[in-house]
Write a protein that holds these residues in place. Structure first.
Motif, PDB file in Angstrom:
ATOM      1  N   ALA A  25       4.735   0.988   7.792  1.00  0.00           N
ATOM      2  CA  ALA A  25       3.472   0.296   7.544  1.00  0.00           C
ATOM      3  C   ALA A  25       2.842  -0.279   8.946  1.00  0.00           C
ATOM      4  O   ALA A  25       1.536  -0.196   9.269  1.00  0.00           O
ATOM      5  CB  ALA A  25       3.452  -0.587   6.696  1.00  0.00           C
ATOM      6  N   ALA A  26       3.775  -0.846   9.644  1.00  0.00           N
ATOM      7  CA  ALA A  26       3.373  -1.523  10.980  1.00  0.00           C
ATOM      8  C   ALA A  26       2.916  -0.517  11.979  1.00  0.00           C
ATOM      9  O   ALA A  26       2.187  -0.640  12.618  1.00  0.00           O
ATOM     10  CB  ALA A  26       4.579  -2.366  11.496  1.00  0.00           C
ATOM     11  N   LEU A  27       3.734   0.512  12.050  1.00  0.00           N
ATOM     12  CA  LEU A  27       3.509   1.740  12.918  1.00  0.00           C
ATOM     13  C   LEU A  27       2.157   2.322  12.638  1.00  0.00           C
ATOM     14  O   LEU A  27       1.468   3.222  13.533  1.00  0.00           O
ATOM     15  CB  LEU A  27       4.387   2.544  13.035  1.00  0.00           C
ATOM     16  CG  LEU A  27       5.716   1.982  13.753  1.00  0.00           C
ATOM     17  CD1 LEU A  27       6.845   3.073  13.633  1.00  0.00           C
ATOM     18  CD2 LEU A  27       5.358   1.489  15.047  1.00  0.00           C
ATOM     19  N   GLN A  28       1.754   2.770  11.241  1.00  0.00           N
ATOM     20  CA  GLN A  28       0.583   3.372  10.716  1.00  0.00           C
ATOM     21  C   GLN A  28      -0.739   3.120  11.529  1.00  0.00           C
ATOM     22  O   GLN A  28      -1.360   4.074  11.583  1.00  0.00           O
ATOM     23  CB  GLN A  28       0.632   3.111   9.240  1.00  0.00           C
ATOM     24  CG  GLN A  28      -0.542   3.948   8.588  1.00  0.00           C
ATOM     25  CD  GLN A  28      -2.073   3.405   8.387  1.00  0.00           C
ATOM     26  OE1 GLN A  28      -2.038   2.212   8.703  1.00  0.00           O
ATOM     27  NE2 GLN A  28      -2.901   4.062   8.454  1.00  0.00           N
ATOM     28  N   ILE A  58      -9.751  -2.102  -1.471  1.00  0.00           N
ATOM     29  CA  ILE A  58      -9.025  -0.779  -1.149  1.00  0.00           C
ATOM     30  C   ILE A  58      -8.639  -0.012  -2.383  1.00  0.00           C
ATOM     31  O   ILE A  58      -8.927   1.097  -2.623  1.00  0.00           O
ATOM     32  CB  ILE A  58      -7.778  -0.708  -0.026  1.00  0.00           C
ATOM     33  CG1 ILE A  58      -8.506  -1.463   1.537  1.00  0.00           C
ATOM     34  CG2 ILE A  58      -7.062   0.369   0.020  1.00  0.00           C
ATOM     35  CD1 ILE A  58      -7.636  -1.548   2.306  1.00  0.00           C
ATOM     36  N   PHE A  59      -7.885  -0.961  -3.297  1.00  0.00           N
ATOM     37  CA  PHE A  59      -7.306  -0.253  -4.384  1.00  0.00           C
ATOM     38  C   PHE A  59      -8.551   0.313  -5.388  1.00  0.00           C
ATOM     39  O   PHE A  59      -8.446   1.471  -5.707  1.00  0.00           O
ATOM     40  CB  PHE A  59      -6.379  -1.056  -5.357  1.00  0.00           C
ATOM     41  CG  PHE A  59      -5.345  -1.596  -4.605  1.00  0.00           C
ATOM     42  CD1 PHE A  59      -4.837  -0.913  -3.583  1.00  0.00           C
ATOM     43  CD2 PHE A  59      -4.686  -2.873  -4.844  1.00  0.00           C
ATOM     44  CE1 PHE A  59      -3.467  -1.116  -2.849  1.00  0.00           C
ATOM     45  CE2 PHE A  59      -3.463  -3.320  -4.078  1.00  0.00           C
ATOM     46  CZ  PHE A  59      -2.843  -2.249  -3.280  1.00  0.00           C
ATOM     47  N   VAL A  79       2.278  -3.248   3.871  1.00  0.00           N
ATOM     48  CA  VAL A  79       1.653  -2.059   3.751  1.00  0.00           C
ATOM     49  C   VAL A  79       0.210  -2.289   3.570  1.00  0.00           C
ATOM     50  O   VAL A  79      -0.749  -1.787   4.404  1.00  0.00           O
ATOM     51  CB  VAL A  79       2.161  -1.037   2.662  1.00  0.00           C
ATOM     52  CG1 VAL A  79       1.051  -0.027   2.630  1.00  0.00           C
ATOM     53  CG2 VAL A  79       3.500  -0.618   2.746  1.00  0.00           C
ATOM     54  N   VAL A  80      -0.262  -3.093   2.754  1.00  0.00           N
ATOM     55  CA  VAL A  80      -1.657  -3.599   2.387  1.00  0.00           C
ATOM     56  C   VAL A  80      -2.294  -4.085   3.652  1.00  0.00           C
ATOM     57  O   VAL A  80      -3.160  -4.073   4.145  1.00  0.00           O
ATOM     58  CB  VAL A  80      -1.908  -4.445   1.175  1.00  0.00           C
ATOM     59  CG1 VAL A  80      -3.351  -4.703   0.951  1.00  0.00           C
ATOM     60  CG2 VAL A  80      -1.420  -3.466  -0.227  1.00  0.00           C
ATOM     61  N   LEU A 103      -2.709   7.846  -0.057  1.00  0.00           N
ATOM     62  CA  LEU A 103      -1.327   8.031   0.164  1.00  0.00           C
ATOM     63  C   LEU A 103      -0.671   6.487   0.261  1.00  0.00           C
ATOM     64  O   LEU A 103       0.409   6.341  -0.117  1.00  0.00           O
ATOM     65  CB  LEU A 103      -1.045   8.875   1.447  1.00  0.00           C
ATOM     66  CG  LEU A 103      -1.556  10.280   1.211  1.00  0.00           C
ATOM     67  CD1 LEU A 103      -1.148  11.078   2.370  1.00  0.00           C
ATOM     68  CD2 LEU A 103      -1.156  10.741  -0.194  1.00  0.00           C
ATOM     69  N   MET A 104      -1.410   5.702   1.285  1.00  0.00           N
ATOM     70  CA  MET A 104      -0.894   4.359   1.393  1.00  0.00           C
ATOM     71  C   MET A 104      -0.904   3.635   0.094  1.00  0.00           C
ATOM     72  O   MET A 104       0.194   2.659  -0.045  1.00  0.00           O
ATOM     73  CB  MET A 104      -1.653   3.601   2.537  1.00  0.00           C
ATOM     74  CG  MET A 104      -1.536   4.258   3.819  1.00  0.00           C
ATOM     75  SD  MET A 104      -2.111   3.335   5.260  1.00  0.00           S
ATOM     76  CE  MET A 104      -0.764   1.885   5.393  1.00  0.00           C
TER      77      MET A 104
END
Length: 706
Positions: free
Chosen positions: A680-683, A140-141, A178-179, A158-159
């Motif tokens: 992060a969990a809710l995203q 992802i990065f 988050v990742v 953004l994340m």
């Protein structure tokens, strides 16, 4: 010179991938339009050949991180396939291990916050935590970095900034969580996209890759690309038909479910038509190939399903535009949060909780699922905008002959006048109608054949659209037509009383004149399709409240057909009158769906907001109508309306849920009420919710097909 190019695109996992490739293509000088289709895994590009080249377009796609597979010989496919399978397996194992690790870490962090565990994460050296984050988030990065170098902002940008910010303040566990949820969302999107692609793959798998043809009297097996119209193709029991063709020799039973959605086998004899992708159950036949490859009925159906994603409706275009503006808005909210509160954790939470992919996914997956599922039932829907338009229709206009009725009228009565011999009148009429394609003309010819009367070749023939025909037969001028033509004859009153008696019985009349004088009439009756009454109830239940019959027949015949079905009607209409009626309703603000046979009604089908053709796959039906019924069953008309309303209900609930969820999440994060780890969990929840909701349409299609 404007050209259209289709390129396969491999490596796309989500809607953001398709948008990224599409934006890159649109920046190429000379590109007029570009549609990158996630589910079909291809790009459809219109470009000026003087300004852009196919090689440049391929290079553009590859530059943004995707590949453009090249056609390779069959012998070379195996190693490539094994390599792809190995990569897919590697990615799956890595994902499973990551999910296990992320789940454990998430439980530990939550437990620490609730005081259930000791401070375990604080004992992990910071450098080791950073390595964990980088290793897990590397793909992802890297994608975010490549996009940044191209001055692009993606849904992961953004994340990623949020994860880096968490590392900067020493919270490696938060960054890892988050990742973790970024990977969960990515996995879910990929899985749902694959489910939508499964419909295409299953359809594609039905087309044979080789065909057995006769060349110079020798039977040879050749690739499907080598078959040309006119080839003699051999089909044995248990084989799928590779082409659309006509049976030259033999007899067989065919399973046509791939084309019509009907599982009952059909017996086909010499002269009968067969379609590509249908399955020969019993019997051996030789076919004359008429259409091959993408030109077959099945090939065109597959093309419609592939292009469904590109055929965007208004709701999807709005969602696409909103998605493009959403990320800059979130970035602005994050900056304002930092500037006004100085709370870095709240800023990180704003960046992390934002979910833009769900807006992009709200429509295309649902549309693709519905169009694909409909095709498997024998319903060809030309894209998302057709589904959207049909869901808004409130008026249905219906043709009679070949639509409400079977389209095979039978002559029931023949009346001769003015001392004309009945057999002679029948011979003159059958000869005059010899070159007419109208169903009533066919009925006259069939009636003559049953009576042992041969139709000869007319010396002259003239078709009079909306009226009838005129021909010169044995030196006599023979005219056959409806009551419009009757009114031009001087002695029309001679048949008035007889005509009224037949019309009261709901029969259609053909009047005959010889040398300008009325010579007699034919009374014919067409039977209603057996499922019409049931289908009309289903159409009204699906949301179409006003249904009206349009016919060229007279008032008595129209009333006899329409009244038992509870339909309003208009009679004595020419083809151009039907277009006027469609426009009349549209001027009044109604959304109109027109149902016709796809031949005489082609102009009205095209004018309507949605045209449905009961054409059985004819060229005219495929071109003029927005929806084509591959089997002539009125229950499919009701099913098409149900599919449209069900799909738009799913799309609207997707968009509403996403908007509300993101608004709530951003508000809580900006006010510091939502810590980054919970953000992060809710995203990923909106993605999962939308994909699960859209998947209902796939499951419905699979259940109906089974």
């Amino acid at each position: 010179m404007i050209q259209t190019l289709e390129l396969p695109v491999a490596g796309m996992d989500c809607a953001a991938c398709a948008r990224k490739a599409q934006r890159a293509l649109m920046r190429v000088p000379g590109v007029q339009s570009a549609d990158v289709l996630l589910t079909a895994e291809k790009a459809v590009i219109q470009f000026d050949a003087g300004l852009a080249t196919a090689d440049a377009l391929r290079a553009t796609i590859e530059k943004v991180g995707f590949s453009v597979p090249q056609a390779v010989p069959a012998a070379a496919e195996a190693p490539s396939g094994h390599l792809l399978e190995a990569k897919a397996l590697q990615r799956q194992l890595f994902t499973i291990l990551g999910i296990l690790f992320g789940t454990i870490l998430f439980v530990v962090v939550i437990g620490e916050g609730l005081g259930l565990f000791e401070e375990l994460t604080s004992r992990v050296p910071m450098w080791l935590g950073v390595l964990v984050v980088l290793a897990f988030g590397y793909p992802i990065f890297l994608d975010v970095l490549r996009s940044a170098l191209r001055r692009e902002v993606t849904s992961h940008t953004l994340m990623t900034v949020g994860a880096v910010a968490a590392l900067a303040i020493g919270q490696w566990a938060t960054a890892a969580i988050v990742v973790f949820f970024m990977r969960i969302g990515e996995f879910t999107e990929r899985h749902t996209s694959e489910r939508a692609r499964k419909l295409l793959k299953e359809m594609t798998a039905l087309t044979p890759q080789t065909a057995r043809v006769l060349r110079e009297g020798v039977e040879r097996e050749v690739s499907i690309e080598a078959v040309v119209p006119g080839d003699v193709v051999i089909v044995r029991p248990g084989e799928r038909v590779p082409v659309d063709g006509v049976v030259l020799e033999g007899q067989a039973t065919f399973d046509q479910a791939a084309i019509t959605g009907e599982s009952m086998p059909v017996e086909v004899e010499v002269g009968g038509k067969v379609y590509a992708a249908t399955l020969a159950k019993l019997g051996y036949v030789k076919l004359s190939a008429q259409r091959v490859g993408r030109d077959t009925t099945f090939g065109r159906a597959l093309q419609l399903v592939e292009d469904a994603e590109a055929n965007r409706g208004r709701v999807q275009r709005v969602a696409d535009r909103f998605s493009a503006w959403y990320l800059p808005v979130v970035a602005t909210i994050a900056l304002l949060t930092w500037w006004l509160s100085g709370n870095l954790l709240a800023t990180v939470a704003v960046l992390v909780v934002a979910c833009s992919c769900s807006f992009a996914l709200a429509t295309p997956i649902a549309m693709m699922a519905s169009v694909g599922a409909a095709a498997r039932q024998g319903l060809l829907i030309k894209g998302g905008k057709v589904i959207e338009a049909l869901a808004r229709c409130d008026v249905m206009l219906v043709d009679k002959t070949g639509t409400l009725t079977t389209g095979r009228p039978q002559v029931t009565d023949l009346v001769s006048l003015n001392q004309h011999d009945e057999a002679e009148l029948l011979r003159l009429a059958a000869t005059a109608e010899r070159h007419s394609e109208h169903p009533l003309a066919e009925a006259v010819r069939r009636f003559a054949m049953e009576r042992g009367t041969a139709a000869l070749e007319p010396e002259q023939f003239e078709s009079l659209p909306g009226h009838g025909v005129r021909a010169l037969v044995g030196g006599k001028t023979v005219e056959i037509g409806n009551d419009r033509m009757l009114k031009t004859w001087t002695d029309a009153h001679a048949v008035a009383e007889i005509a009224q008696r037949f019309e009261a019985q709901g029969k259609t009349l053909l009047f005959v004149a010889v040398d300008g004088r009325v010579a007699g009439l034919f009374a014919a009756q067409d039977t209603l399709r057996p499922e019409i009454a049931e289908a009309m109830v289903a159409v009204r239940a699906a949301g179409i409240k006003q249904i009206e019959l349009l016919t060229g027949d007279n008032e008595r015949t129209a009333a006899a057909i329409a009244s038992p079905l509870g339909l309003a009607w208009r009679a004595n209409l020419l083809p151009e009158d039907k277009i006027g009626i469609v426009r009349e309703f549209q001027r009044q603000g109604h959304r109109v769906v027109m149902v016709g046979d796809g031949v005489n009604d082609a102009p009205a089908l095209a004018q309507a907001d949605v045209g449905i053709a009961m054409g059985g796959g004819t060229d005219v039906a495929m071109e003029a109508a927005h929806i084509v019924l591959m089997r002539e069953d009125w229950r499919l008309v009701a099913e098409s309306v149900r599919i449209a309303t069900r799909t738009m209900r799913v799309v609207r609930s997707n968009i509403g849920f996403t908007a509300l969820y993101n608004l709530l999440g951003l508000s809580l994060a900006a006010f510091g009420l939502l810590p980054p780890i919970y953000a992060a969990a809710l995203q990923s929840i909106p993605d999962i919710g939308i994909l699960a909701n859209s998947s209902r349409l796939i499951r419905v299609g699979e259940a109906k097909h089974d």
